[in-house]
Design a protein around this motif. Sequence first.
Motif, PDB file in Angstrom:
ATOM      1  N   LYS A 138      33.833  80.404 -34.311  1.00  0.00           N
ATOM      2  CA  LYS A 138      35.154  80.605 -33.040  1.00  0.00           C
ATOM      3  C   LYS A 138      34.344  80.791 -31.925  1.00  0.00           C
ATOM      4  O   LYS A 138      33.261  81.906 -31.498  1.00  0.00           O
ATOM      5  N   ASN A 189      39.915  78.191 -17.714  1.00  0.00           N
ATOM      6  CA  ASN A 189      39.037  77.271 -16.567  1.00  0.00           C
ATOM      7  C   ASN A 189      38.953  75.868 -17.580  1.00  0.00           C
ATOM      8  O   ASN A 189      38.158  75.342 -17.083  1.00  0.00           O
ATOM      9  N   LEU A 190      39.767  75.749 -18.650  1.00  0.00           N
ATOM     10  CA  LEU A 190      39.780  74.398 -18.886  1.00  0.00           C
ATOM     11  C   LEU A 190      40.862  73.631 -18.493  1.00  0.00           C
ATOM     12  O   LEU A 190      40.961  74.030 -16.691  1.00  0.00           O
ATOM     13  N   TRP A 210      31.084  81.070 -22.484  1.00  0.00           N
ATOM     14  CA  TRP A 210      31.853  81.484 -23.608  1.00  0.00           C
ATOM     15  C   TRP A 210      31.220  82.100 -24.406  1.00  0.00           C
ATOM     16  O   TRP A 210      29.646  81.743 -24.506  1.00  0.00           O
ATOM     17  N   ILE A 223      35.334  73.151 -26.044  1.00  0.00           N
ATOM     18  CA  ILE A 223      34.256  74.135 -26.230  1.00  0.00           C
ATOM     19  C   ILE A 223      34.112  74.580 -27.601  1.00  0.00           C
ATOM     20  O   ILE A 223      32.521  74.321 -27.340  1.00  0.00           O
ATOM     21  N   VAL A 253      35.335  74.619 -18.496  1.00  0.00           N
ATOM     22  CA  VAL A 253      34.889  76.013 -19.329  1.00  0.00           C
ATOM     23  C   VAL A 253      33.350  75.878 -19.158  1.00  0.00           C
ATOM     24  O   VAL A 253      32.651  74.848 -19.139  1.00  0.00           O
ATOM     25  N   ASP A 303      37.045  82.206 -21.063  1.00  0.00           N
ATOM     26  CA  ASP A 303      38.283  81.936 -20.246  1.00  0.00           C
ATOM     27  C   ASP A 303      39.509  80.905 -19.821  1.00  0.00           C
ATOM     28  O   ASP A 303      38.663  79.863 -19.456  1.00  0.00           O
ATOM     29  N   GLU A 304      40.659  80.550 -20.799  1.00  0.00           N
ATOM     30  CA  GLU A 304      40.799  79.314 -20.650  1.00  0.00           C
ATOM     31  C   GLU A 304      41.479  78.952 -19.481  1.00  0.00           C
ATOM     32  O   GLU A 304      41.770  77.683 -19.671  1.00  0.00           O
ATOM     33  N   GLN A 310      40.575  69.482 -21.615  1.00  0.00           N
ATOM     34  CA  GLN A 310      39.857  70.068 -22.562  1.00  0.00           C
ATOM     35  C   GLN A 310      40.625  70.444 -23.249  1.00  0.00           C
ATOM     36  O   GLN A 310      41.963  71.458 -22.992  1.00  0.00           O
ATOM     37  N   THR A 311      40.064  70.963 -24.465  1.00  0.00           N
ATOM     38  CA  THR A 311      41.113  72.222 -25.706  1.00  0.00           C
ATOM     39  C   THR A 311      39.370  73.210 -26.470  1.00  0.00           C
ATOM     40  O   THR A 311      38.817  73.002 -25.693  1.00  0.00           O
ATOM     41  N   TYR A 312      40.063  73.847 -27.166  1.00  0.00           N
ATOM     42  CA  TYR A 312      40.018  74.781 -27.709  1.00  0.00           C
ATOM     43  C   TYR A 312      38.349  74.219 -28.520  1.00  0.00           C
ATOM     44  O   TYR A 312      36.713  74.682 -28.322  1.00  0.00           O
ATOM     45  N   GLU A 334      35.041  81.920 -28.020  1.00  0.00           N
ATOM     46  CA  GLU A 334      36.033  82.919 -27.189  1.00  0.00           C
ATOM     47  C   GLU A 334      36.009  82.656 -25.214  1.00  0.00           C
ATOM     48  O   GLU A 334      34.468  82.776 -25.617  1.00  0.00           O
TER      49      GLU A 334
END
Length: 152
Positions: free
Chosen positions: A72, A79-80, A61, A89, A58, A76-77, A84-86, A74
């Motif tokens: 938070k 591209n993980l 963001w 990022i 990613v 495009d998931e 990689q996790t939320y 945001e």
Amino acid sequence: MKKILIFKFALLVLISCSAVDDIAEKQRELNQARQLWQSQQVENYKWNERLSCFCAGVLEWDLFVKDNLKEKVEFDEINLHQGQTYDDILEKAKTVEEAFDFIETLLSKEIASLIIEYDDQYGFPTEVNIDFDFQIADDETVYLYKGFEIIN
């Protein structure tokens, strides 16, 4: 031979002084930008961070900041990349203050080229362009910050 050595030494001193002056100027610009940002007293905002480099995962963001803390992120998931996790990022995303701290760290390192641009109205960085070593290809990294919005 002696003249060549004296010339090389003088050239080295000149280059060193120029580099020191450049760092001092960049530090002054950083201090002014940070002061302008802090005078705005913005605590809730959103901005887009885009990383341009020869790397995977990613690279862009939107970070939402509330009370100067990351709320938070945001992106495009799709591209993980490779596990990689939320949270990865969110950790990587920089608040304005973290971007200033990052620039401060860069100023203390030996870097071949560092170009920094700041927003005229708020003072936050809009671009941090880094070339760590002129001799190495594909080591350049650019951080772009755009889409800044104050959130009430």
